[in-house]
Design a protein around this motif. Structure first.
Motif, PDB file in Angstrom:
ATOM      1  N   VAL A 467       0.847  -1.182   0.000  1.00  0.00           N
ATOM      2  CA  VAL A 467       0.000   0.000   0.000  1.00  0.00           C
ATOM      3  C   VAL A 467       0.890   1.242   0.000  1.00  0.00           C
ATOM      4  O   VAL A 467       1.764   1.394   0.851  1.00  0.00           O
ATOM      5  CB  VAL A 467      -0.936   0.012   1.233  1.00  0.00           C
ATOM      6  CG1 VAL A 467      -1.723   1.326   1.289  1.00  0.00           C
ATOM      7  CG2 VAL A 467      -1.878  -1.184   1.182  1.00  0.00           C
ATOM      8  N   ALA A 468       0.651   2.113  -0.964  1.00  0.00           N
ATOM      9  CA  ALA A 468       1.440   3.340  -1.064  1.00  0.00           C
ATOM     10  C   ALA A 468       0.756   4.505  -0.366  1.00  0.00           C
ATOM     11  O   ALA A 468       1.414   5.361   0.231  1.00  0.00           O
ATOM     12  CB  ALA A 468       1.680   3.689  -2.530  1.00  0.00           C
ATOM     13  N   GLN A 469      -0.569   4.533  -0.442  1.00  0.00           N
ATOM     14  CA  GLN A 469      -1.290   5.665   0.124  1.00  0.00           C
ATOM     15  C   GLN A 469      -2.708   5.245   0.449  1.00  0.00           C
ATOM     16  O   GLN A 469      -3.331   4.456  -0.281  1.00  0.00           O
ATOM     17  CB  GLN A 469      -1.308   6.835  -0.863  1.00  0.00           C
ATOM     18  CG  GLN A 469      -1.980   8.088  -0.335  1.00  0.00           C
ATOM     19  CD  GLN A 469      -1.957   9.209  -1.365  1.00  0.00           C
ATOM     20  OE1 GLN A 469      -1.278   9.116  -2.371  1.00  0.00           O
ATOM     21  NE2 GLN A 469      -2.702  10.255  -1.094  1.00  0.00           N
ATOM     22  N   THR A 470      -3.261   5.776   1.504  1.00  0.00           N
ATOM     23  CA  THR A 470      -4.633   5.488   1.906  1.00  0.00           C
ATOM     24  C   THR A 470      -5.351   6.795   2.206  1.00  0.00           C
ATOM     25  O   THR A 470      -4.793   7.681   2.868  1.00  0.00           O
ATOM     26  CB  THR A 470      -4.668   4.596   3.156  1.00  0.00           C
ATOM     27  OG1 THR A 470      -4.033   3.350   2.855  1.00  0.00           O
ATOM     28  CG2 THR A 470      -6.101   4.323   3.579  1.00  0.00           C
ATOM     29  N   SER A 471      -6.565   6.900   1.710  1.00  0.00           N
ATOM     30  CA  SER A 471      -7.404   8.060   1.989  1.00  0.00           C
ATOM     31  C   SER A 471      -8.848   7.587   2.036  1.00  0.00           C
ATOM     32  O   SER A 471      -9.152   6.459   1.627  1.00  0.00           O
ATOM     33  CB  SER A 471      -7.219   9.128   0.910  1.00  0.00           C
ATOM     34  OG  SER A 471      -7.794   8.690  -0.310  1.00  0.00           O
TER      35      SER A 471
END
Length: 530
Positions: A467-471
């Motif tokens: 996972v690179a980014q979570t929003s």
């Protein structure tokens, strides 16, 4: 017509008899349309202040200042003599003396009218014939000394006036009826042209919409060229994208437990939709040739019409879905369940007066030889998610659990799905299966999937990523996938769904975007509350 008060003049209704020899009809000036009868053998011609032509008997009275010429009857016609210092033109030629002939055009000085000379050999008609009027117009245009544009406009204007006022009532009614008929025909032609233009525009929009639908279909449907390419890949021992994705354990050392436990709940979705003509309510069908073959348009697209007799036109697609724990529902992307809503397809359909309709939607699960029919239950207006209803008796004990929390950057995820659709499944099935397909010319989009399922060859491909980014709106990760993997689950190490794979971002180093599982939970809650 008007009549001037002249010596010896007679009305146009009276017969040409006795001493009446000829008449002059003024075609221009204030006195145009006036007839002056020539009733004596010797006459003096004058032009008054109002530019009107005057005639009187030639006698011994002193000449008037307005006198311009004399007329003398001789040998069956009048001789026109210009007075000294006066300019007279006959048929456009300046004269001193001229023997007049029937139909001559006479211009009496610079200010006088142009008149038509006619010998009176019969009763003068109450109404002029069209031939007379047109002849006068032609003679005027030919003999007048005015500039060409003025001559033509004057001739047209005067002939139009005379056709309206000096012809018979029957002729006028006939002309009006003819004009009305022509106007009606022109209106009908205009309407037909408009309808034809609208029809052509609608057809162009339909072709545009069909082309837009076919663009996705071509990615999912196998062609003979695709089979040849797969065979060459096997023969050359090339490792395709599909095969690389299928070697998760060897490449990434992924958790076998997670993959094994989840595989049976991940379905290969195969569907087709048709287009219905809104106005007629009919599905678009293939236009068939004399031998039953499907015809194409000049643009190379399938020729499909609402009133055609062939099978309904199918726009085929594939994707991925997965069963949910504790409910007879399958989750996938909205753009998988409703493929005609992506991009500009929806607007193209609307412009073309068409609406899409699902014809068939099947879900193939690993370990089951027969497909499950699926129907759309609900889709999200805000997220790329949809829920499909399936037969509860076919999915007992299956389904994936949804995670309670979003993954964090750096967490490991496992992506399951069917990227590249049938091509990947055939690649996994091996070269022997491909040989059987090439031998059977009757195989198609539907039968290939059925054969793969019957031989237990429907298995999702798996890949591992970080996972690179979570929003709240998206989860970005680098697990490998491609077209066809949309709708597949992204799992954490516990085997729980943390996101639903939705889009590929090749411009960002092969990253992919998933819809956070919280949106799926919201959609499920909306379904439960109804």
């Amino acid at each position: 017509m008007r009549e001037m008060d002249q010596i010896g003049a007679k009305t146009p209704q009276e017969p040409c008899a006795g001493d009446v020899h000829a008449f002059l009809e003024s075609l221009t000036g204030p006195s145009r349309g006036t007839v002056s009868w020539l009733v004596d053998s010797a006459l003096t011609v004058s032009v008054g202040e109002a530019r009107a032509l005057g005639l009187r008997l030639k006698d011994n009275t002193p000449p008037h200042d307005e006198d311009i010429a004399t007329l003398q009857w001789s040998e069956g016609g009048y001789v026109l003599n210009a007075l000294a210092g006066q300019d007279i033109w006959v048929n456009g030629h300046k004269i001193v003396s001229a023997s007049l002939k029937h139909g001559d055009m006479i211009e009496f000085g610079e200010l006088g009218p142009i008149s038509r000379y006619r010998i009176c050999t019969q009763r003068f008609p109450i109404r002029h014939t069209v031939e007379d009027i047109l002849s006068d117009a032609y003679a005027y245009a030919r003999s007048s000394r005015r500039p060409f544009a003025q001559r033509m406009s004057g001739a047209l204007r005067e002939s139009g006036r005379r056709l309206v006022s000096q012809t018979t009532m029957f002729f006028r009614i006939t002309v009006v009826a003819a004009i009305a008929l022509i106007a009606g025909l022109l209106f009908l032609l205009y309407q037909n042209d408009r309808r034809l233009a609208d029809s052509l525009q609608q057809e162009a929009r339909k072709i545009e919409a069909v082309a837009s639908m076919l663009s996705q279909t071509r990615e999912d449907v196998l062609t003979p060229e695709d089979l040849v390419a797969l065979r060459d890949a096997f023969q050359k021992q090339l490792i395709s994208t599909e095969q690389r994705l299928g070697t998760l354990e060897q490449r990434a050392g992924a958790s076998t437990r997670v993959i094994t436990a989840s595989t049976q709940s991940v379905a290969f979705i195969q569907g087709a939709y048709g287009l219905r003509h809104v106005e007629s309510g009919k599905l678009l069908r293939h236009v068939l040739g004399p031998n039953g073959e499907k015809l194409q348009t000049p643009f190379g697209q399938p020729w499909i019409e609402p009133d055609a007799t062939g099978e309904p036109a199918e726009f085929q697609f594939t994707g991925t879905g997965f069963l949910l724990e504790g409910t007879p529902l399958m989750a996938t992307n909205r753009h998988v369940a409703l493929p005609w809503t992506t991009g500009d397809k929806a607007q193209a359909l609307k412009n073309a007066g068409l609406e899409a309709e699902m014809l068939q939607l099947l879900a193939y699960l690993p370990g089951q030889t027969d497909p499950i029919e699926a129907t759309l239950d609900r889709f999200s207006e805000t997220a790329d998610l949809a829920l499909l209803s399936v037969d509860p008796s076919r999915i007992e004990g299956q389904g994936l659990r949804l995670a309670d929390d979003l993954p964090r950057s750096g967490d490991e995820v496992f992506l399951l799905g069917y990227p590249t659709g049938l091509k990947a499944l055939i690649a996994q099935a091996g070269p022997e299966f491909l040989k059987t397909l090439e031998k059977d010319e009757s195989v198609n989009f539907w039968t290939i999937a059925a054969r793969l399922s019957a031989q237990n060859q429907v298995q999702p491909l798996a890949s591992r990523g970080i996972v690179a980014q979570t929003s709240p709106g998206a989860v970005v990760y680098d697990a490998e996938t491609t077209s066809g993997g949309s709708g597949g689950p992204a799992l954490n190490r516990k085997g729980e769904v943390v996101a639903i794979n939705a889009a590929i971002l090749p411009e960002f180093g092969g990253s992919n975007i998933g819809v956070p599982v919280l949106h799926l939970k919201t959609l499920l809650n909306e379904t439960a509350s109804q």
